[in-house]
Design a protein around this motif. Sequence first.
Motif, short mmCIF file in Angstrom:
data_model
loop_
_atom_site.label_atom_id
_atom_site.label_comp_id
_atom_site.label_asym_id
_atom_site.label_seq_id
_atom_site.Cartn_x
_atom_site.Cartn_y
_atom_site.Cartn_z
N LYS A 245 61.96 54.11 20.96
CA LYS A 245 61.46 55.61 20.86
C LYS A 245 60.74 55.81 21.92
CE LYS A 245 62.24 55.67 15.72
NZ LYS A 245 61.90 55.42 14.43
N ASN B 250 55.33 63.05 13.45
CA ASN B 250 56.08 62.74 14.56
C ASN B 250 55.52 61.39 15.35
OD1 ASN B 250 56.27 66.10 16.35
ND2 ASN B 250 57.65 64.95 14.70
N TRP C 257 56.93 58.59 12.89
CA TRP C 257 58.25 58.38 13.63
C TRP C 257 58.26 57.48 14.82
CZ3 TRP C 257 60.59 59.45 18.29
CH2 TRP C 257 62.07 59.17 18.09
N ASP D 191 62.72 67.37 18.29
CA ASP D 191 63.61 68.08 17.84
C ASP D 191 65.19 66.92 18.08
OD1 ASP D 191 62.38 69.65 16.63
OD2 ASP D 191 63.13 71.49 17.66
N GLU D 192 65.47 66.80 19.41
CA GLU D 192 66.64 66.04 19.79
C GLU D 192 66.37 64.64 19.58
OE1 GLU D 192 68.69 64.98 24.27
OE2 GLU D 192 67.36 66.61 24.16
N LEU E 260 64.72 63.36 17.25
CA LEU E 260 64.85 63.09 15.69
C LEU E 260 66.26 63.27 15.12
CD1 LEU E 260 61.52 65.01 14.51
CD2 LEU E 260 61.95 62.54 14.40
N ALA E 261 67.06 63.63 15.99
CA ALA E 261 68.47 63.80 15.41
C ALA E 261 69.12 62.61 15.56
CB ALA E 261 69.11 64.90 16.31
N VAL E 262 68.66 61.57 16.22
CA VAL E 262 69.45 60.11 16.44
C VAL E 262 68.42 59.17 15.66
CG1 VAL E 262 69.89 58.46 18.12
CG2 VAL E 262 69.74 60.65 19.20
N LYS E 263 69.39 58.79 14.65
CA LYS E 263 68.87 57.86 13.48
C LYS E 263 69.20 56.33 13.83
CE LYS E 263 67.71 61.52 11.25
NZ LYS E 263 66.13 62.08 11.34
N GLU F 291 66.83 53.95 9.60
CA GLU F 291 66.62 55.08 9.29
C GLU F 291 67.65 55.64 8.20
OE1 GLU F 291 63.64 56.84 12.87
OE2 GLU F 291 65.86 56.73 12.95
N ARG G 138 62.94 71.71 7.25
CA ARG G 138 62.09 70.90 7.42
C ARG G 138 60.50 71.46 7.60
NH1 ARG G 138 63.58 67.31 12.55
NH2 ARG G 138 63.93 69.50 13.38
#
Length: 215
Positions: free
Chosen positions: A15, A38, A41, A134-135, A137-140, A144, A210
């Motif tokens: 990350k 954030n 995360w 945004d971009e 967080l879209a990848v898990k 997760e 969100r």
Amino acid sequence: MIETLDTAVQTYTAKLDALRQKLRQFDLDAWLLTDLSNIAWLTGFRGSNATVLLTDESAWLFTDGRYAEQVKIEVKNAEPVITPDGVLEELKSGKYPVSGRVGFQADKLPFATVEKLCTELPHLTFVPHSGVFDELLAVKSSDELEKIKAAVAITDKVFEKLLEIISPKVTERDIAAEISYWNKKFGAERDAFRADCRLWVSCCFTPCPRQSSLH
């Protein structure tokens, strides 16, 4: 799937690497991150006071003495800094090799705080960016995804419990209390948002937007 310490470190390191790519994309020398969700995360730290300074070579997580032990346990991809005087004083100390353009979360940091940063740290140029995560967080990660599945399963169980007690005689306050109780009883760390029964039931059936500090 149970996430081991090694895989957790790899996940959080990946990350950081992804966010460092954003440094190069936006021609920045550092990120100053202040949004707690954030930061959780990005680093795994879940305290209520945190700021992250990230460069291409280093990462520091600033917090206060309440979290001296917690930060050592939760954070493996940044250097914890316990600061009794606040982040701004740390940044003014000159202990951190940062210069040039520093990106900050314009949609998270109050304008008054940005003005103070610019005044107190005139050698840095603060560059606003919105939606930075945004971009990302879209990848898990696989961990997760497992947590999302577990959260959905808990929500289903809580809803079943609510169906057993809902009646014209039960108040919204009572239902909100039941939501909080059963969330934790079934294994949740805490409520995902304020336990308002109208909001909670709405989110069970419709997409919920969100919701999202420099100390």
